[in-house]
Design a protein around this motif. Structure first.
Motif, PDB file in Angstrom:
ATOM      1  N   ALA A   1       7.570  -3.923 -13.967  1.00 40.07           N
ATOM      2  CA  ALA A   1       7.307  -2.488 -14.111  1.00 40.07           C
ATOM      3  C   ALA A   1       7.919  -1.730 -12.934  1.00 40.07           C
ATOM      4  CB  ALA A   1       5.793  -2.260 -14.140  1.00 40.07           C
ATOM      5  N   SER A   2       8.412  -0.510 -13.178  1.00 34.52           N
ATOM      6  CA  SER A   2       8.935   0.300 -12.081  1.00 34.52           C
ATOM      7  C   SER A   2       7.774   0.667 -11.150  1.00 34.52           C
ATOM      8  CB  SER A   2       9.624   1.548 -12.621  1.00 34.52           C
ATOM      9  OG  SER A   2       8.678   2.304 -13.328  1.00 34.52           O
ATOM     10  N   TYR A   3       8.076   0.920  -9.877  1.00 32.48           N
ATOM     11  CA  TYR A   3       6.996   1.062  -8.890  1.00 32.48           C
ATOM     12  C   TYR A   3       7.445   1.841  -7.672  1.00 32.48           C
ATOM     13  CZ  TYR A   3       9.504  -2.249  -5.958  1.00 32.48           C
ATOM     14  OH  TYR A   3      10.462  -2.838  -5.183  1.00 32.48           O
ATOM     15  N   LYS A   4       6.478   2.198  -6.857  1.00 30.25           N
ATOM     16  CA  LYS A   4       6.730   2.818  -5.566  1.00 30.25           C
ATOM     17  C   LYS A   4       5.577   2.458  -4.623  1.00 30.25           C
ATOM     18  CE  LYS A   4       8.892   6.939  -4.057  1.00 30.25           C
ATOM     19  NZ  LYS A   4       9.459   8.214  -4.249  1.00 30.25           N
ATOM     20  N   THR A   5       5.885   2.286  -3.348  1.00 28.60           N
ATOM     21  CA  THR A   5       4.863   1.881  -2.375  1.00 28.60           C
ATOM     22  C   THR A   5       4.439   3.086  -1.525  1.00 28.60           C
ATOM     23  OG1 THR A   5       5.963  -0.244  -2.239  1.00 28.60           O
ATOM     24  CG2 THR A   5       4.403   0.245  -0.504  1.00 28.60           C
ATOM     25  N   PHE A   6       3.129   3.163  -1.207  1.00 26.72           N
ATOM     26  CA  PHE A   6       2.628   4.300  -0.412  1.00 26.72           C
ATOM     27  C   PHE A   6       1.630   3.841   0.649  1.00 26.72           C
ATOM     28  CE2 PHE A   6       3.810   6.046  -4.495  1.00 26.72           C
ATOM     29  CZ  PHE A   6       4.464   7.227  -4.169  1.00 26.72           C
ATOM     30  N   THR A   7       1.620   4.568   1.773  1.00 24.65           N
ATOM     31  CA  THR A   7       0.532   4.410   2.745  1.00 24.65           C
ATOM     32  C   THR A   7      -0.186   5.750   2.925  1.00 24.65           C
ATOM     33  OG1 THR A   7       2.134   4.839   4.486  1.00 24.65           O
ATOM     34  CG2 THR A   7       1.574   2.525   4.115  1.00 24.65           C
ATOM     35  N   GLY A  42      -5.737  -3.104   1.687  1.00 22.07           N
ATOM     36  CA  GLY A  42      -5.500  -1.908   0.888  1.00 22.07           C
ATOM     37  C   GLY A  42      -4.938  -0.740   1.694  1.00 22.07           C
ATOM     38  N   SER A  43      -4.426  -1.018   2.876  1.00 18.36           N
ATOM     39  CA  SER A  43      -3.886   0.091   3.679  1.00 18.36           C
ATOM     40  C   SER A  43      -2.486   0.489   3.196  1.00 18.36           C
ATOM     41  CB  SER A  43      -3.892  -0.244   5.170  1.00 18.36           C
ATOM     42  OG  SER A  43      -3.171  -1.418   5.375  1.00 18.36           O
ATOM     43  N   LYS A  44      -1.982  -0.291   2.267  1.00 16.40           N
ATOM     44  CA  LYS A  44      -0.732   0.058   1.585  1.00 16.40           C
ATOM     45  C   LYS A  44      -1.014  -0.164   0.098  1.00 16.40           C
ATOM     46  CE  LYS A  44       3.120  -1.675   3.574  1.00 16.40           C
ATOM     47  NZ  LYS A  44       3.966  -2.859   3.849  1.00 16.40           N
ATOM     48  N   ILE A  45      -0.460   0.671  -0.767  1.00 15.70           N
ATOM     49  CA  ILE A  45      -0.655   0.448  -2.203  1.00 15.70           C
ATOM     50  C   ILE A  45       0.687   0.483  -2.931  1.00 15.70           C
ATOM     51  CG2 ILE A  45      -3.039   1.301  -2.411  1.00 15.70           C
ATOM     52  CD1 ILE A  45      -1.899   3.995  -3.335  1.00 15.70           C
ATOM     53  N   VAL A  46       0.717  -0.226  -4.046  1.00  9.27           N
ATOM     54  CA  VAL A  46       1.864  -0.148  -4.942  1.00  9.27           C
ATOM     55  C   VAL A  46       1.371   0.593  -6.185  1.00  9.27           C
ATOM     56  CG1 VAL A  46       3.368  -1.494  -6.456  1.00  9.27           C
ATOM     57  CG2 VAL A  46       3.011  -2.238  -4.099  1.00  9.27           C
ATOM     58  N   ILE A  47       2.117   1.613  -6.600  1.00  7.99           N
ATOM     59  CA  ILE A  47       1.761   2.321  -7.838  1.00  7.99           C
ATOM     60  C   ILE A  47       2.821   1.972  -8.857  1.00  7.99           C
ATOM     61  CG2 ILE A  47       1.405   4.576  -8.926  1.00  7.99           C
ATOM     62  CD1 ILE A  47       0.387   5.629  -6.338  1.00  7.99           C
ATOM     63  N   GLU A  48       2.382   1.458 -10.004  1.00 11.27           N
ATOM     64  CA  GLU A  48       3.409   1.028 -10.963  1.00 11.27           C
ATOM     65  C   GLU A  48       3.167   1.518 -12.378  1.00 11.27           C
ATOM     66  OE1 GLU A  48       3.492  -3.320 -10.430  1.00 11.27           O
ATOM     67  OE2 GLU A  48       2.493  -3.507 -12.353  1.00 11.27           O
ATOM     68  N   GLU A  49       4.236   1.514 -13.100  1.00 12.86           N
ATOM     69  CA  GLU A  49       4.284   1.905 -14.499  1.00 12.86           C
ATOM     70  C   GLU A  49       3.313   1.040 -15.315  1.00 12.86           C
ATOM     71  OE1 GLU A  49       7.730   1.002 -17.902  1.00 12.86           O
ATOM     72  OE2 GLU A  49       7.919   0.264 -15.868  1.00 12.86           O
ATOM     73  N   TYR A  50       2.613   1.629 -16.259  1.00  9.98           N
ATOM     74  CA  TYR A  50       1.702   0.893 -17.133  1.00  9.98           C
ATOM     75  C   TYR A  50       2.509   0.189 -18.221  1.00  9.98           C
ATOM     76  CZ  TYR A  50      -1.802   0.075 -20.734  1.00  9.98           C
ATOM     77  OH  TYR A  50      -2.596  -0.502 -21.682  1.00  9.98           O
ATOM     78  N   LEU A  51       2.230  -1.096 -18.418  1.00  5.43           N
ATOM     79  CA  LEU A  51       2.961  -1.867 -19.436  1.00  5.43           C
ATOM     80  C   LEU A  51       2.055  -2.178 -20.614  1.00  5.43           C
ATOM     81  CD1 LEU A  51       4.708  -4.493 -17.113  1.00  5.43           C
ATOM     82  CD2 LEU A  51       5.721  -2.405 -18.059  1.00  5.43           C
ATOM     83  N   GLU A  52       2.606  -2.095 -21.819  1.00  3.26           N
ATOM     84  CA  GLU A  52       1.849  -2.461 -23.025  1.00  3.26           C
ATOM     85  C   GLU A  52       2.261  -3.863 -23.446  1.00  3.26           C
ATOM     86  OE1 GLU A  52       0.260  -0.124 -25.398  1.00  3.26           O
ATOM     87  OE2 GLU A  52       1.044   1.828 -24.761  1.00  3.26           O
ATOM     88  N   GLY A  53       1.361  -4.570 -24.095  1.00  8.84           N
ATOM     89  CA  GLY A  53       1.721  -5.875 -24.632  1.00  8.84           C
ATOM     90  C   GLY A  53       0.589  -6.855 -24.495  1.00  8.84           C
ATOM     91  N   GLU A  54       0.925  -8.142 -24.610  1.00  8.11           N
ATOM     92  CA  GLU A  54      -0.073  -9.198 -24.483  1.00  8.11           C
ATOM     93  C   GLU A  54       0.276 -10.031 -23.249  1.00  8.11           C
ATOM     94  OE1 GLU A  54      -0.847 -11.227 -28.184  1.00  8.11           O
ATOM     95  OE2 GLU A  54      -1.989 -12.808 -27.182  1.00  8.11           O
ATOM     96  N   MET A  68       3.751  -9.869 -18.992  1.00 11.92           N
ATOM     97  CA  MET A  68       3.397  -9.064 -20.163  1.00 11.92           C
ATOM     98  C   MET A  68       4.506  -9.290 -21.189  1.00 11.92           C
ATOM     99  SD  MET A  68       0.956  -7.014 -21.041  1.00 11.92           S
ATOM    100  CE  MET A  68       0.230  -5.768 -19.986  1.00 11.92           C
ATOM    101  N   VAL A  69       4.105  -9.640 -22.410  1.00 11.64           N
ATOM    102  CA  VAL A  69       5.066  -9.848 -23.487  1.00 11.64           C
ATOM    103  C   VAL A  69       4.871  -8.694 -24.462  1.00 11.64           C
ATOM    104  CG1 VAL A  69       5.836 -11.463 -25.281  1.00 11.64           C
ATOM    105  CG2 VAL A  69       4.673 -12.346 -23.237  1.00 11.64           C
ATOM    106  N   LEU A 102       3.965  -9.225 -14.236  1.00 15.43           N
ATOM    107  CA  LEU A 102       2.845  -8.429 -13.726  1.00 15.43           C
ATOM    108  C   LEU A 102       2.496  -8.857 -12.311  1.00 15.43           C
ATOM    109  CD1 LEU A 102       0.356  -8.543 -16.725  1.00 15.43           C
ATOM    110  CD2 LEU A 102       1.535  -6.518 -15.872  1.00 15.43           C
ATOM    111  N   GLU A 103       2.494 -10.160 -12.103  1.00 10.84           N
ATOM    112  CA  GLU A 103       2.105 -10.680 -10.787  1.00 10.84           C
ATOM    113  C   GLU A 103       2.631 -12.086 -10.634  1.00 10.84           C
ATOM    114  OE1 GLU A 103      -1.998 -11.844 -10.236  1.00 10.84           O
ATOM    115  OE2 GLU A 103      -2.223 -12.462 -12.307  1.00 10.84           O
ATOM    116  N   PHE A 104       2.717 -12.507  -9.377  1.00 10.10           N
ATOM    117  CA  PHE A 104       2.927 -13.919  -9.072  1.00 10.10           C
ATOM    118  C   PHE A 104       1.703 -14.423  -8.337  1.00 10.10           C
ATOM    119  CE2 PHE A 104       7.713 -13.414  -9.135  1.00 10.10           C
ATOM    120  CZ  PHE A 104       7.909 -14.315 -10.169  1.00 10.10           C
ATOM    121  N   ASN A 105       1.305 -15.656  -8.625  1.00 11.01           N
ATOM    122  CA  ASN A 105       0.329 -16.334  -7.797  1.00 11.01           C
ATOM    123  C   ASN A 105       1.016 -17.577  -7.252  1.00 11.01           C
ATOM    124  OD1 ASN A 105      -1.823 -14.527  -8.334  1.00 11.01           O
ATOM    125  ND2 ASN A 105      -2.095 -15.487 -10.325  1.00 11.01           N
TER     126      ASN A 105
END
Ligand code: AMP
Ligand code: GLY
Length: 427
Positions: free
Chosen positions: A120-126, A181-193, A275-276, A285-288
């Motif tokens: 998802a597209s994103y931007k980082t903020f403090t 949480g002193s930095k956040i990533v805001i990202e596009e909402y994705l639809e799917g499973e 997300m598919v 969506l994420e890596f672990n």
């Protein structure tokens, strides 16, 4: 060989249980383990916290541990592997630097961007003012993520500007997640499973595990607050052969290649949450940097290949391409939790009615202790009742039949684990 498993959850019970079946393993220790690992005949609990890295290393030295397998993300992000390797111990799990794939959302997203891996597209903020003006520009739904580890609570899928604003303020101004949480990533909402795609890698060779899907939300129908996971099943029908190949080609191979080209040592499990969408497009969506919990429980129930041998080979960089051997049946695990979880809950309630292990059913423990002959609750997620069946529906039925006999004060669970897969089976 003597094996040490670090951690105390359902994932670690399932990993240790599977490792204990290997002919290569003579002794297996879990630090600190739980009530379930305590009562396994072939497993020994060691009373050392999974974040006490010095204590763990001392134990490995004193007990001549041959192989250490790290369950949870915290010790990995804090550098347990580097510490063990510096003293010459084989430790299965990525280095501290590489574990930032899970430890920092910003690191992960920037890495994906550098390597042209879909996300998802994103931007980082403090700065909260800048973050709030960005969400107003972007509109809702939108997703706010704490940059660091927040025990599964750092993500808000906001359906309104006021909800997004509150999540931003909570993280950046009220410090609800501390430094994480002193930095956040805001990202596009994705639809799917969503699907969980987990592989084992030594940094070169990649061996995929069977696919799985977990249910993160607390309530039936995937509603309510997110938890660590209320149940999971394997395989996930949304991961068709086509999707499987696509995830390998578009996500997993470029990630492992990218890590190598940037000089990171990644030996361990790598878990991509993807997300598919309805056109079978994939986005990360994420890596672990570890196995999933509760995905481990159904996956280990189906795995026939020797896990200890795989991890050992990976640590020695001796992995070669091989197909893992799987039980063809479906596996499903239902998490039983303490009332109040994921917020406050009681501990110390006696659990009754846990069935004995059978070929097609195993109750993995998470937040439990063994005291004076009783198994007692000791956490939010308490048990994962895991079964094998010819279909997801049959596996589900077996799990809920067993659950109907298990009880403690204020226990709860979802009634619909696996519903998406069952809907697909019915179609
Ligand atoms: P994460 O820890 O980043 O995987 O986020 C936790 C959960 O939030 C995921 O399992 C999804 O259900 C949801 N989520 C995260 N990112 C997004 C997104 N960009 N779009 C939609 N849902 C998301
Ligand atoms: N089940 C999701 C996770 O382990 O992060």
């Amino acid at each position: 060989m003597k094996v040490l498993v670090i951690g105390s959850g359902g994932r670690e019970h399932a990993l240790a249980w599977k490792l204990s079946k290997s002919n290569l393993v003579s002794e297996i220790f879990v630090a600190p383990g739980n009530g379930g690992t305590e009562i396994e005949e072939s497993i020994k609990n060691i009373d050392i916290d999974s974040n006490d890295l010095d204590g763990l290393l001392d134990f490995a030295e004193q007990s001549s541990i041959d192989l250490t397998i790290v369950g949870p993300e915290d010790p990995l992000v804090n550098g347990v592997t580097d510490k063990f390797q510096n003293k010459g111990f084989l430790c299965f799990g990525p280095s501290k630097d590489a574990a930032r794939l899970e430890g920092s959302k910003e690191f992960m997203k920037d890495f994906l961007l550098r390597h042209d891996i879909p996300t998802a597209s994103y931007k980082t903020f403090t700065d909260s003012k800048k973050a709030i003006s960005y969400i107003k520009e972007q509109g809702c739904p939108i997703v706010i993520k704490a940059d660091g580890l927040a025990a599964g609570k750092g993500v808000t899928v906001a359906s309104s500007i006021s909800q997004a604003t509150e999540a931003i303020n909570q993280s950046l101004n009220s410090k609800a997640f501390g430094d994480a949480g002193s930095k956040i990533v805001i990202e596009e909402y994705l639809e799917g499973e969503e699907a969980s795609f987990i592989v084992l890698t030594d940094g070169n060779v990649v061996i995929p595990f069977a696919s799985s899907q977990d249910h993160k939300a607390k309530e039936n129908g995937d509603l309510g607050p997110n938890t660590g996971g209320m149940g999971a099943y394997s395989p996930a029908p949304v991961v068709t052969e086509f999707v499987h190949e696509k995830i390998l080609k578009e996500v997993i191979y470029p990630t492992v290649e990218g890590l190598k080209s940037e000089g990171y040592d990644y030996c361990g499990f790598l878990y991509a949450g993807v997300m598919v969408d309805s056109n079978q497009n994939i986005k990360v969506l994420e890596f672990n940097c570890r196995f999933g919990d509760p995905e481990t429980q159904p996956i280990m129930m189906r795995l026939k290949t020797d896990l200890a041998e795989l991890c050992l080979k990976a640590c020695k960089k001796e992995l070669s391409d091989e197909d893992l051997d799987w039980d063809d049946r479906k596996s499903l695990g239902v998490v039983m939790a303490s009332g109040g979880y994921p917020a406050n809950y009681e501990k110390g309630n006696i659990i009754e009615g846990i069935p004995d292990e059978a070929e097609d059913i195993k109750v993995f423990h998470a937040g439990t202790t063994y005291q004076e002959g009783n198994i007692k609750t000791n956490g939010g997620r308490v048990l994962c009742v895991t079964t094998l069946g010819e279909s997801v529906l049959l596996a589900q039925k077996k799990a809920y039949d067993a659950i109907s006999n298990i009880s403690w004060k204020e226990c709860f669970y979802r009634n619909d684990i696996g519903y998406r897969a069952i809907e697909r089976e019915e179609n």
